[in-house]
Design a protein around this motif. Structure first.
Motif, mmCIF file in Angstrom:
data_model
loop_
_atom_site.group_PDB
_atom_site.id
_atom_site.type_symbol
_atom_site.label_atom_id
_atom_site.label_comp_id
_atom_site.label_asym_id
_atom_site.label_seq_id
_atom_site.Cartn_x
_atom_site.Cartn_y
_atom_site.Cartn_z
ATOM 1 N N HIS A 31 0.788 -1.230 0.000
ATOM 2 C CA HIS A 31 0.000 0.000 0.000
ATOM 3 C C HIS A 31 0.823 1.283 0.000
ATOM 4 C CE1 HIS A 31 -2.906 -3.000 1.572
ATOM 5 N NE2 HIS A 31 -3.803 -2.251 0.966
ATOM 6 N N SER A 32 2.134 1.189 0.200
ATOM 7 C CA SER A 32 2.930 2.415 0.276
ATOM 8 C C SER A 32 4.266 2.250 -0.447
ATOM 9 C CB SER A 32 3.165 2.800 1.747
ATOM 10 O OG SER A 32 3.798 4.055 1.841
ATOM 11 N N ASP A 33 4.208 1.708 -1.673
ATOM 12 C CA ASP A 33 5.422 1.670 -2.481
ATOM 13 C C ASP A 33 5.684 3.074 -3.029
ATOM 14 O OD1 ASP A 33 3.416 1.921 -4.359
ATOM 15 O OD2 ASP A 33 3.844 0.037 -5.396
ATOM 16 N N GLU A 34 6.777 3.247 -3.755
ATOM 17 C CA GLU A 34 7.146 4.590 -4.209
ATOM 18 C C GLU A 34 6.065 5.257 -5.056
ATOM 19 O OE1 GLU A 34 10.514 6.968 -6.842
ATOM 20 O OE2 GLU A 34 10.901 4.889 -6.238
ATOM 21 N N PRO A 35 5.454 4.584 -6.043
ATOM 22 C CA PRO A 35 4.378 5.250 -6.796
ATOM 23 C C PRO A 35 3.220 5.696 -5.910
ATOM 24 C CG PRO A 35 5.133 3.293 -7.973
ATOM 25 C CD PRO A 35 5.771 3.258 -6.615
ATOM 26 N N ARG B 91 1.869 9.544 -5.356
ATOM 27 C CA ARG B 91 0.464 9.921 -5.570
ATOM 28 C C ARG B 91 -0.103 10.588 -4.333
ATOM 29 N NH1 ARG B 91 0.239 4.716 -7.946
ATOM 30 N NH2 ARG B 91 -0.709 3.883 -6.041
ATOM 31 N N ALA B 92 0.178 10.010 -3.167
ATOM 32 C CA ALA B 92 -0.392 10.535 -1.926
ATOM 33 C C ALA B 92 0.126 11.928 -1.612
ATOM 34 C CB ALA B 92 -0.076 9.584 -0.769
ATOM 35 N N MET B 93 1.413 12.159 -1.802
ATOM 36 C CA MET B 93 1.973 13.461 -1.426
ATOM 37 C C MET B 93 1.530 14.570 -2.369
ATOM 38 S SD MET B 93 5.974 13.015 -2.503
ATOM 39 C CE MET B 93 6.553 13.472 -4.169
ATOM 40 N N ALA B 94 0.959 14.185 -3.514
ATOM 41 C CA ALA B 94 0.472 15.181 -4.468
ATOM 42 C C ALA B 94 -0.986 15.560 -4.239
ATOM 43 C CB ALA B 94 0.652 14.668 -5.901
ATOM 44 N N THR B 95 -1.662 14.886 -3.302
ATOM 45 C CA THR B 95 -3.070 15.165 -3.049
ATOM 46 C C THR B 95 -3.210 16.284 -2.021
ATOM 47 O OG1 THR B 95 -3.208 13.558 -1.239
ATOM 48 C CG2 THR B 95 -3.639 12.749 -3.483
ATOM 49 N N PRO B 96 -4.363 16.951 -1.999
ATOM 50 C CA PRO B 96 -4.575 18.000 -0.982
ATOM 51 C C PRO B 96 -4.478 17.469 0.443
ATOM 52 C CG PRO B 96 -6.210 18.169 -2.735
ATOM 53 C CD PRO B 96 -5.479 16.887 -2.962
ATOM 54 N N GLU B 97 -4.914 16.222 0.664
ATOM 55 C CA GLU B 97 -4.887 15.660 2.014
ATOM 56 C C GLU B 97 -3.485 15.225 2.421
ATOM 57 O OE1 GLU B 97 -6.717 14.470 -0.438
ATOM 58 O OE2 GLU B 97 -8.782 15.063 0.049
ATOM 59 N N VAL C 45 9.157 3.001 4.247
ATOM 60 C CA VAL C 45 8.445 3.240 2.988
ATOM 61 C C VAL C 45 7.973 4.682 2.846
ATOM 62 C CG1 VAL C 45 7.689 0.834 2.827
ATOM 63 C CG2 VAL C 45 6.228 2.508 3.995
ATOM 64 N N LEU C 46 8.410 5.574 3.761
ATOM 65 C CA LEU C 46 8.008 6.982 3.709
ATOM 66 C C LEU C 46 6.489 7.122 3.714
ATOM 67 C CD1 LEU C 46 10.549 8.267 1.013
ATOM 68 C CD2 LEU C 46 10.741 8.497 3.502
ATOM 69 N N LEU C 47 5.835 6.388 4.599
ATOM 70 C CA LEU C 47 4.371 6.412 4.649
ATOM 71 C C LEU C 47 3.852 7.826 4.765
ATOM 72 C CD1 LEU C 47 1.684 4.734 5.009
ATOM 73 C CD2 LEU C 47 2.039 5.078 7.469
ATOM 74 N N CYS C 48 2.900 8.170 3.924
ATOM 75 C CA CYS C 48 2.215 9.458 4.005
ATOM 76 C C CYS C 48 0.939 9.271 4.824
ATOM 77 C CB CYS C 48 1.863 9.973 2.614
ATOM 78 S SG CYS C 48 3.280 10.300 1.544
ATOM 79 N N GLY C 49 0.796 10.004 5.908
ATOM 80 C CA GLY C 49 -0.409 9.871 6.710
ATOM 81 C C GLY C 49 -0.195 10.381 8.115
ATOM 82 N N PRO C 50 -1.277 10.566 8.859
ATOM 83 C CA PRO C 50 -1.218 11.190 10.190
ATOM 84 C C PRO C 50 -0.956 10.207 11.324
ATOM 85 C CG PRO C 50 -3.492 10.912 9.527
ATOM 86 C CD PRO C 50 -2.665 10.413 8.368
ATOM 87 N N THR D 135 6.255 14.611 1.976
ATOM 88 C CA THR D 135 5.569 13.401 2.426
ATOM 89 C C THR D 135 4.942 13.544 3.809
ATOM 90 O OG1 THR D 135 7.534 12.413 3.483
ATOM 91 C CG2 THR D 135 7.217 12.013 1.116
ATOM 92 N N ARG D 136 5.167 14.692 4.470
ATOM 93 C CA ARG D 136 4.580 14.907 5.793
ATOM 94 C C ARG D 136 3.991 16.308 5.837
ATOM 95 N NH1 ARG D 136 5.642 11.785 10.314
ATOM 96 N NH2 ARG D 136 7.834 11.369 9.952
ATOM 97 N N ARG D 137 2.725 16.429 6.238
ATOM 98 C CA ARG D 137 2.026 17.701 6.200
ATOM 99 C C ARG D 137 2.073 18.414 7.551
ATOM 100 N NH1 ARG D 137 -0.964 18.061 1.395
ATOM 101 N NH2 ARG D 137 0.358 16.960 -0.098
ATOM 102 N N LEU D 138 2.387 19.701 7.507
ATOM 103 C CA LEU D 138 2.396 20.557 8.694
ATOM 104 C C LEU D 138 1.489 21.755 8.435
ATOM 105 C CD1 LEU D 138 6.242 20.579 9.391
ATOM 106 C CD2 LEU D 138 4.536 19.100 10.423
#
Length: 371
Positions: free
Chosen positions: A24-28, A32-38, A83-88, A201-204
């Protein structure tokens, strides 16, 4: 002598988590996740809750969690860092949840079940523009407006997932001292602005409170203790993430050094590269030992405050050094946007400043051991 190594059950749990993140958190998926508003994929967040229960892993069973410890949570964070997981995950599970669990009572009963299930994303709003991760230094004010309700005024900076969170735990000063308050995402007078940082990859976020209504969760003394507990848990979790990122960056560098040839030989055969990678391996394993020790001491009820500071200092340096070397080992390719090395480098640089810089942790470590 105490055994500070992972049990067979914990190792099996690690393999399950690694398989999940690999799917669920490979490079592609990260890109994709880091490019989304969330800044993350809500479907992955939901799957983490339903398949692994990681959001509530260390939440007491009485509040709807798994009843495990920071040790198991550290395993998840280490694999997430790989895997540089994007998420809170860090904000909600390892900062906000420990603060509420420490407070206990009605506050924990009200908020922790939804945090544990992943239905509510929470964060701790502590840091301010001056950059100090301390409840005592907060300048945000809380004015009583009746029946445990307060109007909060002030600014919080670099709040993890602050623009995304459903619940903000805000540190603010009352006449009696610092308190901790619950602020809903839709509260009047709450202005949330995403902050652009080096790490995509991390939102502040920057949080501005303008007479914003908040509910008192913990008053002076109790608030400081709950925030301190959250910061210690967060430091151990973040150190584990740094270990995971360091390990993966080193693996990718070694793999490249084995395959990339110059002058008819793999570049890993040259002493300058071989010795550098060996030194980095030692740094990663040292960081892993410190981070693991801190997690297991905390999980067994010991005072891990000094160890948490030591882990953050050691792991920040190891991740910085490995991510810089990763770019150099990959040569010209490592400097491109298309290569993953820049994502590890940016995560390493920003992680080093989260929850206190390495210098701040070294100073806190010295104070903790009486130096």
């Amino acid at each position: 002598m105490s055994d500070f190594s992972w049990s067979s059950d914990q190792q099996q749990f690690r393999q399950s988590v690694r398989r999940f993140f690999a799917a669920h958190s490979d490079e592609p998926a990260v890109r994709r996740a880091m490019a989304t508003p969330e800044g993350h994929d809500p479907a992955v967040w939901a799957a983490m809750a339903s398949q692994l229960g990681v959001q509530g892993l260390a939440v007491p069973e009485a509040y709807g969690g798994g009843g495990f410890t920071i040790a198991e949570a550290a395993i998840v964070h280490e694999e997430a860092g790989r895997v540089l997981l994007c998420g809170p995950l860090l904000a909600s599970a390892s900062l906000a949840a420990p603060a509420l669990a420490h407070i206990g009572g009605e506050a924990a009963e009200r908020y922790l079940p939804d945090i544990a299930s992943g239905a509510c994303i929470a964060t701790l709003a502590l840091n301010e523009p001056a950059g100090t991760w301390s409840a005592r230094s907060t300048t945000t004010t809380a004015r009583p407006i009746g029946a445990g309700r307060y109007a909060l005024t002030g600014i919080k900076a670099y709040v993890l997932d602050g623009a995304l969170a459903d619940l903000l735990l805000v540190a603010a000063r009352t006449d009696e001292g610092p308190g901790l308050f619950a602020v809903a995402a839709d509260a009047n007078g709450l202005v949330r602005t995403p902050q652009q940082t080096l790490d995509p990859t991390r939102r502040l976020a920057r949080i501005e409170l303008r007479d914003c209504p908040g509910t008192l969760l913990a008053a002076a003394g109790e608030a400081e203790a709950s925030i301190a507990a959250a910061l210690m848990t967060g430091a151990i979790a973040l150190a584990a993430e740094q270990v995971g990122g360091s390990e993966r960056a080193l693996e990718l560098s070694v793999d490249h050094a084995k395959l990339r040839e110059q002058f008819g030989r793999p570049i890993g055969a040259f002493q300058a590269i071989r010795h550098r990678l060996a030194d980095l391996y030692l740094a990663v394993e040292t960081a892993r030992s410190v981070a693991t020790h801190a997690a297991l001491v905390a999980a067994r009820g010991g005072d891990a405050t000094a160890l948490a500071h030591l882990a953050r200092s050691a792991c920040s340096r190891a991740y910085r050094d490995v991510s810089e070397a990763m770019i150099q080992v990959h040569g010209a390719t490592g400097f491109t946007w298309e290569h993953v090395s820049q994502l590890y480098y940016k995560r390493a640089r920003c992680d080093a400043e989260l929850l206190g810089s390495p210098d701040e942790h070294r100073m806190a470590l010295a104070a903790a051991v009486g130096l």
